[in-house]
Design an enzyme around this catalytic site. Structure first.
Site, short mmCIF file in Angstrom:
data_model
loop_
_atom_site.label_atom_id
_atom_site.label_comp_id
_atom_site.label_asym_id
_atom_site.label_seq_id
_atom_site.Cartn_x
_atom_site.Cartn_y
_atom_site.Cartn_z
N LYS A 14 0.83 -1.20 0.00
CA LYS A 14 0.00 0.00 0.00
C LYS A 14 0.87 1.27 0.00
CE LYS A 14 -3.97 -2.09 2.52
NZ LYS A 14 -4.74 -2.02 3.79
N PHE A 64 -15.43 4.15 7.66
CA PHE A 64 -14.07 4.44 7.21
C PHE A 64 -13.89 4.25 5.71
CE2 PHE A 64 -14.17 0.01 8.72
CZ PHE A 64 -13.72 -0.67 7.59
N ARG A 102 -1.11 -14.20 5.15
CA ARG A 102 -1.87 -13.48 6.19
C ARG A 102 -1.13 -13.54 7.53
NH1 ARG A 102 -6.57 -10.23 5.53
NH2 ARG A 102 -7.41 -10.86 7.53
N THR A 108 -5.10 -7.01 11.44
CA THR A 108 -5.48 -5.83 10.65
C THR A 108 -5.10 -4.53 11.35
OG1 THR A 108 -7.35 -7.12 9.82
CG2 THR A 108 -7.47 -4.73 9.53
N ARG A 122 2.43 -5.80 9.80
CA ARG A 122 1.47 -4.75 10.15
C ARG A 122 1.77 -4.11 11.51
NH1 ARG A 122 -4.23 -7.24 7.87
NH2 ARG A 122 -4.22 -6.13 5.89
N HIS A 147 -2.08 -5.24 1.94
CA HIS A 147 -3.31 -6.04 1.85
C HIS A 147 -2.91 -7.48 1.58
CE1 HIS A 147 -7.27 -7.42 0.68
NE2 HIS A 147 -6.66 -8.06 -0.31
O1 CDP Z 1 -7.09 -6.08 5.42
P1 CDP Z 1 -7.86 -7.08 6.28
O2 CDP Z 1 -8.52 -8.16 5.48
O3 CDP Z 1 -7.01 -7.61 7.40
O4 CDP Z 1 -9.01 -6.24 7.03
P2 CDP Z 1 -10.49 -5.84 6.57
O5 CDP Z 1 -11.35 -5.91 7.77
O6 CDP Z 1 -10.90 -6.59 5.35
O7 CDP Z 1 -10.33 -4.29 6.19
C1 CDP Z 1 -9.73 -3.92 4.97
C2 CDP Z 1 -8.86 -2.70 5.24
O8 CDP Z 1 -9.67 -1.63 5.66
C3 CDP Z 1 -7.84 -2.87 6.35
O9 CDP Z 1 -6.66 -3.53 5.93
C4 CDP Z 1 -7.58 -1.45 6.77
O10 CDP Z 1 -6.58 -0.81 5.97
C5 CDP Z 1 -8.93 -0.79 6.50
N1 CDP Z 1 -9.69 -0.57 7.74
C6 CDP Z 1 -9.73 0.72 8.28
O11 CDP Z 1 -9.15 1.64 7.71
N2 CDP Z 1 -10.42 0.97 9.43
C7 CDP Z 1 -11.05 -0.03 10.08
N3 CDP Z 1 -11.69 0.25 11.22
C8 CDP Z 1 -11.03 -1.35 9.55
C9 CDP Z 1 -10.33 -1.58 8.37
MG MG Z 2 -10.15 -8.19 4.30
#
Ligand code: CDP
Ligand code: MG
Length: 246
Positions: A14, A64, A102, A108, A122, A147
């Site tokens: 990213k 968000f 992952r 996350t 991360r 990601h």
């Molecule tokens: O990326 P991942 O699959 O671990 O998490 P997700 O729940 O699918 O969310 C996708 C992306 O959204 C995350 O990697 C974060 O960059 C963003 N996100 C965010 O900005 N604020 C949150 N409260 C949750 C997710």
């Molecule tokens: Mg995701």
């Protein structure tokens, strides 16, 4: 124990990782020596609004979402340098690829990552409050550097969203690809089977395309229900096509 499966997974480096020169670090964490995984695809992408919104479609209704779209598009980290807005998109290929990638990425939320998995990628990220127009905090934006696809279904959807079959060596393709025999063009969110002034060519006779994408555009051309949206097909054909000015 279940047998490990041959899988592919999408990784996006990213804009925050690019700005902080963490590309080499991410690549070395995922090297074949450490993970047993191989590259199947790689590209530098200026992320359009359409691609960002398709990629994160499951989060469309979250508070968000717009902050996340601006983040993945590089608008947050390069507000005054549109030419620097890009991500590196990678496909990793190998046994148990989704879980392995992952796992090294980590949780996350970067705060949770630092607490529970120090050393994961991360853990080097940041958390930024998202405010509404009145200045009230309505969510957190998680700038978590990469990601990584979470499930086999997500990996397939995402790899087909970011990559054409010809971006992946034929012997490494794990999703069906077929020879297209028709023309399909895209303009103003609509599909055309003949050239329209100002339209972009999506598929032409003689081109190798994802079978599921071809089925989607054929269904849409007939007005029949399709397995996914036209935008999900079109987004990758518009990658690095024209600059956006928003
Ligand atoms: O990326 P991942 O699959 O671990 O998490 P997700 O729940 O699918 O969310 C996708 C992306 O959204 C995350 O990697 C974060 O960059 C963003 N996100 C965010 O900005 N604020 C949150 N409260 C949750 C997710
Ligand atoms: Mg995701």
């Amino acid at each position: 124990m279940t047998e490990p499966k041959l899988e592919q997974t999408l990784v996006l480096i990213k804009p925050d990782a690019l700005k902080n020169s963490l590309t080499g670090y991410v690549l070395s964490q995922y090297s074949e020596f450490h993970t047993g995984l191989r590259f199947a695809g790689a590209k530098i992408v200026n992320v359009t609004r359409m691609l960002a919104e398709e990629h994160y479609v499951e989060h469309r209704d979250k508070p968000f979402f717009f902050a996340l779209s601006d983040y993945i598009r590089g608008k947050v980290h390069y507000p005054d340098a549109p030419d620097k807005r890009r991500v590196i998109a990678l496909v990793y290929h190998g046994l148990d690829a989704i879980r392995k990638v992952r796992d090294i990425a980590g949780p996350t939320n970067p705060h949770k990552a630092r607490d529970t998995r120090p050393g994961c990628i991360r853990a080097l990220g940041t958390v930024v409050p998202v405010m509404d127009e009145s200045g009230k905090i309505i969510a957190d934006r998680l700038d978590n550097l990469i990601h990584a696809s979470a499930t086999p279904a997500e990996a397939e959807r995402e790899i087909k969203l970011w990559f054409r079959p010809v971006d992946i060596p034929p012997l490494m393709r794990i999703y069906p690809a077929v020879l297209c025999q028709e023309h399909f063009y895209f303009k103003d969110d609509r599909l055309f089977t003949e050239h329209e002034v100002g339209s972009t060519l999506l598929m032409a006779p003689g081109e190798i395309v994802w079978q599921s994408d071809l089925e989607v555009v054929q269904a849409i051309a007939k007005g029949a229900p399709a397995a996914y949206t036209l935008q999900a097909v079109a987004a990758k054909y518009l990658i690095n096509a024209l600059p956006e000015n928003d």
